[in-house]
Design a protein around this motif. Structure first.
Motif, PDB file in Angstrom:
ATOM      1  N   GLU A  87       0.832  -1.205   0.000  1.00  0.00           N
ATOM      2  CA  GLU A  87       0.000   0.000   0.000  1.00  0.00           C
ATOM      3  C   GLU A  87       0.867   1.255   0.000  1.00  0.00           C
ATOM      4  N   PHE A  88       2.076   1.108   0.523  1.00  0.00           N
ATOM      5  CA  PHE A  88       2.997   2.241   0.589  1.00  0.00           C
ATOM      6  C   PHE A  88       4.098   2.129  -0.464  1.00  0.00           C
ATOM      7  N   GLN A  89       3.757   1.458  -1.576  1.00  0.00           N
ATOM      8  CA  GLN A  89       4.627   1.336  -2.738  1.00  0.00           C
ATOM      9  C   GLN A  89       5.953   0.646  -2.426  1.00  0.00           C
ATOM     10  N   VAL A  90       5.963  -0.224  -1.431  1.00  0.00           N
ATOM     11  CA  VAL A  90       7.144  -1.029  -1.117  1.00  0.00           C
ATOM     12  C   VAL A  90       7.098  -2.298  -1.969  1.00  0.00           C
ATOM     13  N   ASN A  94       5.726   1.039  13.446  1.00  0.00           N
ATOM     14  CA  ASN A  94       7.161   1.009  13.730  1.00  0.00           C
ATOM     15  C   ASN A  94       7.961   0.487  12.539  1.00  0.00           C
ATOM     16  N   VAL A  95       7.409  -0.531  11.861  1.00  0.00           N
ATOM     17  CA  VAL A  95       8.079  -1.064  10.665  1.00  0.00           C
ATOM     18  C   VAL A  95       8.117  -0.006   9.569  1.00  0.00           C
ATOM     19  N   LEU A  96       6.974   0.633   9.330  1.00  0.00           N
ATOM     20  CA  LEU A  96       6.885   1.640   8.273  1.00  0.00           C
ATOM     21  C   LEU A  96       7.752   2.854   8.566  1.00  0.00           C
ATOM     22  N   ALA A  97       7.918   3.176   9.839  1.00  0.00           N
ATOM     23  CA  ALA A  97       8.749   4.324  10.203  1.00  0.00           C
ATOM     24  C   ALA A  97      10.177   4.159   9.711  1.00  0.00           C
ATOM     25  N   VAL A  98      10.632   2.903   9.618  1.00  0.00           N
ATOM     26  CA  VAL A  98      11.986   2.621   9.150  1.00  0.00           C
ATOM     27  C   VAL A  98      12.022   2.464   7.627  1.00  0.00           C
ATOM     28  N   PRO A 103       9.841   6.240   5.836  1.00  0.00           N
ATOM     29  CA  PRO A 103       9.756   7.312   6.836  1.00  0.00           C
ATOM     30  C   PRO A 103       8.636   8.299   6.520  1.00  0.00           C
ATOM     31  N   GLY A 104       7.856   8.613   7.539  1.00  0.00           N
ATOM     32  CA  GLY A 104       6.742   9.544   7.384  1.00  0.00           C
ATOM     33  C   GLY A 104       5.405   8.838   7.310  1.00  0.00           C
ATOM     34  N   SER A 105       5.377   7.635   6.725  1.00  0.00           N
ATOM     35  CA  SER A 105       4.117   6.936   6.515  1.00  0.00           C
ATOM     36  C   SER A 105       3.495   6.448   7.820  1.00  0.00           C
ATOM     37  N   GLU A 106       4.314   6.271   8.866  1.00  0.00           N
ATOM     38  CA  GLU A 106       3.780   5.755  10.120  1.00  0.00           C
ATOM     39  C   GLU A 106       2.787   6.733  10.757  1.00  0.00           C
ATOM     40  N   ARG A 107       2.821   8.008  10.327  1.00  0.00           N
ATOM     41  CA  ARG A 107       1.926   9.017  10.896  1.00  0.00           C
ATOM     42  C   ARG A 107       0.531   8.962  10.291  1.00  0.00           C
ATOM     43  N   ARG A 142       1.397  17.093   2.785  1.00  0.00           N
ATOM     44  CA  ARG A 142       2.859  17.163   2.735  1.00  0.00           C
ATOM     45  C   ARG A 142       3.494  15.784   2.549  1.00  0.00           C
ATOM     46  N   LEU A 143       2.766  14.736   2.903  1.00  0.00           N
ATOM     47  CA  LEU A 143       3.272  13.375   2.697  1.00  0.00           C
ATOM     48  C   LEU A 143       3.116  12.933   1.246  1.00  0.00           C
ATOM     49  N   GLY A 144       2.333  13.668   0.473  1.00  0.00           N
ATOM     50  CA  GLY A 144       2.183  13.378  -0.949  1.00  0.00           C
ATOM     51  C   GLY A 144       1.560  12.017  -1.198  1.00  0.00           C
ATOM     52  N   PRO A 145       2.016  11.314  -2.255  1.00  0.00           N
ATOM     53  CA  PRO A 145       1.408  10.032  -2.646  1.00  0.00           C
ATOM     54  C   PRO A 145       1.410   8.970  -1.550  1.00  0.00           C
ATOM     55  N   LEU A 146       2.289   9.098  -0.545  1.00  0.00           N
ATOM     56  CA  LEU A 146       2.274   8.127   0.555  1.00  0.00           C
ATOM     57  C   LEU A 146       0.924   8.101   1.261  1.00  0.00           C
TER      58      LEU A 146
END
Length: 226
Positions: free
Chosen positions: A25-28, A133-137, A140-144, A169-173
């Protein structure tokens, strides 16, 4: 975007698929043997390349893993530890995950340390916080994003506008916030706070989607007419 190699045992495929779905979902890009191994190529070589070229290695530990007498996951861990020892110690790469209440293996990674020296993430006790916590690493930014989406329902117009702006400000994320932003439109149209929240929604929708939509354009025209 980042590429993540996920190491697991077959019994945990359901939980791992859920993990992979969130990451995607976060383009990973998620490397799972179930989907990444290509027919006609040596699968062991493909796994080695997947580990060495991955931006992160997620090791999924569980009761099923502990019960296994033999599993290729142990070979993946060996390859990952060799890779880890060549990487800088001040950058996260190997991330241990707990899928249920188990101990991280006391497996040597060299220099007198074991896997237990690496901070792990508990997905069993609190899935949402663990994934944040995983996404924060990894992203970065998506955990919010989950907390910002929750803030969209705040009774304070100022808090809502702050959340809308932060998502922009997070844009496409922040793409997963689009349905929530669209749901806000009729509520904000009926609110006594003027066009400020609506204007913020329009700006954020454009930032998140990188392009306009008929709904966004119509909303902007409506704001301009008021």
């Amino acid at each position: 975007m980042s590429t993540v190699f996920v190491s697991y045992v077959r019994e945990d495929l359901k939980a791992v698929s859920r993990l992979a779905e969130v990451l995607r979902e976060f383009q990973v890009t998620v490397w799972l043997d179930k989907t990444a191994l290509k027919p006609g190529l040596r699968w062991q070589d493909q796994i080695r390349k997947g580990i060495s070229k991955g931006d992160f290695f997620l090791a999924c530990f569980s009761k099923a893993y502990v019960k296994r007498q033999k599993t290729y996951m142990n070979e993946e861990l060996t390859l990952a530890i060799e890779e880890l020892r060549q990487r800088p110690t001040d950058r996260a790469w190997f991330i241990p995950l707990k899928l249920n209440a188990v101990e991280i293996p006391d497996r040597s990674i060299g220099a007198g340390e074991t896997l237990r020296a690496i901070q792990w993430v508990d997905l069993h006790s609190d899935w949402t916080t663990g994934m944040e916590n995983v996404l924060a690493v990894i992203v970065p930014g998506s955990e919010r994003i989950p907390r910002l989406i929750a803030q969209l329902d705040n009774r304070s117009a100022r808090k809502r506008i702050e959340a809308i702006g932060a998502l922009g400000r997070l844009g496409p994320l922040a793409k997963k916030a689009i349905p929530h932003l669209l749901e806000m439109v009729p509520k904000e149209e009926a609110s006594p706070f003027g066009s400020s929240p609506l204007a913020a929604i329009v700006d954020t929708l454009r930032a998140v989607s990188h392009k306009g939509s008929e709904a966004t354009d119509a909303l902007q025209r409506k704001i301009g007419a008021t």
